[in-house]
Design a protein around this motif. Structure first.
Motif, mmCIF file in Angstrom:
data_model
loop_
_atom_site.group_PDB
_atom_site.id
_atom_site.type_symbol
_atom_site.label_atom_id
_atom_site.label_comp_id
_atom_site.label_asym_id
_atom_site.label_seq_id
_atom_site.Cartn_x
_atom_site.Cartn_y
_atom_site.Cartn_z
ATOM 1 N N UNK A 56 0.824 -1.220 0.000
ATOM 2 C CA UNK A 56 0.000 0.000 0.000
ATOM 3 C C UNK A 56 0.854 1.263 0.000
ATOM 4 N N UNK A 57 2.042 1.212 0.574
ATOM 5 C CA UNK A 57 2.865 2.422 0.710
ATOM 6 C C UNK A 57 3.189 3.084 -0.620
ATOM 7 N N UNK A 58 3.201 4.452 -0.671
ATOM 8 C CA UNK A 58 3.459 5.163 -1.933
ATOM 9 C C UNK A 58 4.878 4.931 -2.472
ATOM 10 N N UNK A 59 5.794 4.462 -1.629
ATOM 11 C CA UNK A 59 7.147 4.187 -2.142
ATOM 12 C C UNK A 59 7.161 2.839 -2.855
ATOM 13 N N UNK A 60 6.104 2.077 -2.710
ATOM 14 C CA UNK A 60 6.042 0.721 -3.294
ATOM 15 C C UNK A 60 4.829 0.637 -4.232
ATOM 16 N N UNK A 61 3.883 -0.187 -3.931
ATOM 17 C CA UNK A 61 2.767 -0.370 -4.859
ATOM 18 C C UNK A 61 1.833 0.824 -4.927
ATOM 19 N N UNK A 62 1.874 1.667 -3.894
ATOM 20 C CA UNK A 62 0.990 2.833 -3.892
ATOM 21 C C UNK A 62 1.446 3.890 -4.881
ATOM 22 N N UNK A 63 2.582 3.633 -5.546
ATOM 23 C CA UNK A 63 3.146 4.653 -6.443
ATOM 24 C C UNK A 63 2.256 4.888 -7.658
ATOM 25 N N UNK A 75 -11.007 3.347 -11.086
ATOM 26 C CA UNK A 75 -10.766 4.590 -10.334
ATOM 27 C C UNK A 75 -9.386 4.573 -9.678
ATOM 28 N N UNK A 76 -8.800 5.761 -9.489
ATOM 29 C CA UNK A 76 -7.437 5.873 -8.937
ATOM 30 C C UNK A 76 -7.311 5.120 -7.610
ATOM 31 N N UNK A 77 -8.345 5.203 -6.796
ATOM 32 C CA UNK A 77 -8.267 4.565 -5.460
ATOM 33 C C UNK A 77 -8.107 3.045 -5.563
ATOM 34 N N UNK A 78 -8.401 2.476 -6.739
ATOM 35 C CA UNK A 78 -8.313 1.017 -6.903
ATOM 36 C C UNK A 78 -7.016 0.595 -7.585
ATOM 37 N N UNK A 79 -6.140 1.544 -7.937
ATOM 38 C CA UNK A 79 -4.937 1.163 -8.708
ATOM 39 C C UNK A 79 -4.063 0.190 -7.918
ATOM 40 N N UNK A 80 -3.830 0.473 -6.652
ATOM 41 C CA UNK A 80 -2.923 -0.398 -5.884
ATOM 42 C C UNK A 80 -3.590 -1.733 -5.592
ATOM 43 N N UNK A 81 -4.921 -1.718 -5.547
ATOM 44 C CA UNK A 81 -5.655 -2.991 -5.386
ATOM 45 C C UNK A 81 -5.393 -3.881 -6.601
ATOM 46 N N UNK A 82 -5.350 -3.273 -7.792
ATOM 47 C CA UNK A 82 -5.056 -4.054 -9.004
ATOM 48 C C UNK A 82 -3.654 -4.654 -8.908
ATOM 49 N N UNK A 83 -2.720 -3.852 -8.406
ATOM 50 C CA UNK A 83 -1.347 -4.331 -8.225
ATOM 51 C C UNK A 83 -1.367 -5.529 -7.252
ATOM 52 N N UNK A 84 -2.172 -5.404 -6.187
ATOM 53 C CA UNK A 84 -2.239 -6.483 -5.180
ATOM 54 C C UNK A 84 -2.808 -7.767 -5.767
ATOM 55 N N UNK A 85 -3.800 -7.640 -6.650
ATOM 56 C CA UNK A 85 -4.374 -8.847 -7.286
ATOM 57 C C UNK A 85 -3.267 -9.592 -8.032
ATOM 58 N N UNK A 86 -2.479 -8.841 -8.795
ATOM 59 C CA UNK A 86 -1.409 -9.476 -9.577
ATOM 60 C C UNK A 86 -0.312 -10.021 -8.665
ATOM 61 N N UNK A 87 0.110 -9.219 -7.690
ATOM 62 C CA UNK A 87 1.243 -9.618 -6.853
ATOM 63 C C UNK A 87 0.895 -10.728 -5.878
ATOM 64 N N UNK A 88 -0.382 -10.996 -5.694
ATOM 65 C CA UNK A 88 -0.784 -12.145 -4.860
ATOM 66 C C UNK A 88 -0.182 -13.426 -5.414
ATOM 67 N N UNK A 89 -0.020 -13.480 -6.764
ATOM 68 C CA UNK A 89 0.597 -14.669 -7.375
ATOM 69 C C UNK A 89 2.053 -14.785 -6.932
ATOM 70 N N UNK A 90 2.785 -13.685 -6.953
ATOM 71 C CA UNK A 90 4.186 -13.715 -6.521
ATOM 72 C C UNK A 90 4.303 -14.048 -5.049
ATOM 73 N N UNK A 91 3.476 -13.398 -4.226
ATOM 74 C CA UNK A 91 3.508 -13.675 -2.788
ATOM 75 C C UNK A 91 3.253 -15.159 -2.524
ATOM 76 N N UNK A 92 2.259 -15.692 -3.262
ATOM 77 C CA UNK A 92 1.884 -17.098 -3.056
ATOM 78 C C UNK A 92 2.993 -18.034 -3.532
ATOM 79 N N UNK A 93 3.605 -17.689 -4.680
ATOM 80 C CA UNK A 93 4.708 -18.525 -5.204
ATOM 81 C C UNK A 93 5.863 -18.561 -4.204
#
Ligand code: SDX
Length: 393
Positions: free
Chosen positions: A225-232, A341-359
């Motif tokens: 969520x942090x703006x230095x990471x996925x919140x960017x 919407x902009x507020x959902x951008x990092x959520x989209x990143x989280x959907x994708x990165x869930x695969x990496x986290x899980x792997x």
């Protein structure tokens, strides 16, 4: 492996773990998922196929892919009582706050603590979390706009199903735009994994204690969520809106150079890439294609982003500091063009990165030599000293 990637022996002394999933060469802008170049996967694969590759190490056969896809589809619905959690959030709750809470609450429904020991249970967790992230994300979005939750439709593909849950409403017919679904699929491939970034390291550290895997994934969402990471990606859009016009770019470039000014060029720079982020190159090309196919090629934000990139790439300070656009610089412009919407951008990143986290979680818990993570520190505090009673302080 010696000969292919000659590691500097000193490198492993600073590495937080060993992993066979993703390889990054920051100097030369190389990104490999299980040895396959990101450029080839972006061109020829799909997000679910890349998900299988990242988790299991090999590209699946046609039959294996079919059964993997069916297993994911089997888990797209969420327990109906999960929906009640959303009613507890105010409509203006940040979607990442809702995601952190609701994904973490999956640990109350699935006691997959024994997922650590039983490989079949581990796969059930993996397929379930990948399947449910879009459904939970869509529920967070629907809650924030006061619309009814839309159930997944499993005849749709992974990304079309997500668009359906986000944008369809009971009162009207809706069919997901294939251009938008294709763009999402590519964005998810590019965001799926990235070695030991802050959120992945968080998931590994939390998971190494043996905690419930859904709780470990929730810790990754928090870090992302942090703006230095996925919140960017959200911060890039906010920055472009703040700059407002091409004529204001020089002023903001100077602000970004001023050490006393907290302003940074969001979407620029990277801890590892000291050259162009290979994902940014792919997204940049795709941005133009998608906006053209959606009839939005004259998006003023894109023009502003292109001019900002051009000026920054020709500015001595940014060249000397090796600050190039990263994966987040263009992704927000595409999400916006897709109606996200902009507020959902990092959520989209989280959907994708869930695969990496899980792997990474699967790789870690599947290692019989796994031990709890325990980073050390460089102590820079006081030497030992004696207690001073309060009346002598
Ligand atoms: C992601 O780790 C990953 O792999 C992350 C990620 C992934 O896929 O998981 O790739 C996704 O998080 C991409 C990064 C998204 N974040 C942003 O775009 C936010 C803006 N960028 C920065 O905050 C910054 O560049 C970081 C956080 C990404 C990296 O910060 P570092 O490690 O401090 O950068 P650095 O050491 O390379 O900095 C070198 C210099 C520093 O100045 P000096 O102290 O040497 O004088 O460049 C400066 C920094 O202050 N600098 C910037 C800058 N980024 C670094 N100056 C202005 N604008 C910037 N964006």
């Amino acid at each position: 492996q010696e000969g292919i990637f000659t590691f500097d022996p000193g490198f492993t002394s600073t590495a937080s773990c060993k992993s066979a999933i993703t390889y990054i060469d920051g100097e030369n802008g190389v990104l490999l998922y299980r040895g396959y170049p990101i450029e080839q996967l972006a061109e020829q694969s799909s997000f679910l196929e890349v998900s299988y590759l990242l988790m299991y190490g090999e590209l699946p056969s046609r039959e294996t892919m079919e059964s993997f896809k069916n297993s994911i589809l089997y888990h797209t619905m969420i327990n109906e009582s999960l929906l009640r959690f959303f009613n507890g959030f105010h409509y203006d709750a940040h979607p990442m706050a809702m995601m952190t809470g609701v994904v973490g609450s999956l640990s109350a429904f699935y006691h997959d603590q024994n997922a650590m020991r039983d490989p079949n249970q581990r796969d059930v967790f993996a397929h379930r979390i990948i399947a449910k992230m879009p459904t939970i994300a869509a529920a967070a979005y629907k809650h924030s706009i006061g619309q009814p939750f839309m159930y997944p439709q499993n005849h749709l593909g992974y990304c079309s199903n997500l668009l359906h849950m986000f944008f369809s409403v009971p009162a009207e017919a809706y069919s997901p735009d294939p251009v938008a679904a294709e763009a999402l699929d590519l964005l998810f491939i590019l965001h799926a994994d990235h070695e030991q970034n802050a959120s992945t390291s968080t998931v590994r550290l939390a998971g190494s204690t043996g905690t419930n895997p859904y709780a470990a994934i929730a810790s990754g969402i928090t870090a992302l969520w942090g703006p230095a990471h996925g919140g960017a990606n959200e911060a890039v859009l906010d920055m472009l809106h703040e700059i407002g016009d091409v004529k204001n770019i020089p002023k903001y470039i100077e602000k970004a150079k001023d050490k006393n000014d907290p302003f940074r060029l969001m979407g620029f720079g990277h801890r590892v890439y000291k050259n162009y982020d290979p994902r940014a190159k792919i997204i940049r090309e795709m941005c133009h294609k998608v906006l053209k196919r959606l009839g939005k090629e004259n998006d003023p934000l894109l023009e502003l982003a292109m001019e900002l990139e051009h000026i920054a790439l020709n500015d001595d300070y940014f060249v000397e500091k090796k600050l190039y656009p990263n994966v987040d610089f263009y992704s927000g412009i595409i999400y916006k063009a897709l109606g996200i919407p902009v507020s959902m951008f990092t959520v989209m990143f989280a959907i994708a990165r869930t695969v990496g986290w899980t792997a990474h979680w699967l790789e870690m818990v599947g290692d019989p030599a796994m031990r709890i993570g325990r980073p050390r520190q460089l102590y820079v505090g006081e030497g030992q000293r004696d207690y001073v009673p309060v009346d002598r302080r």
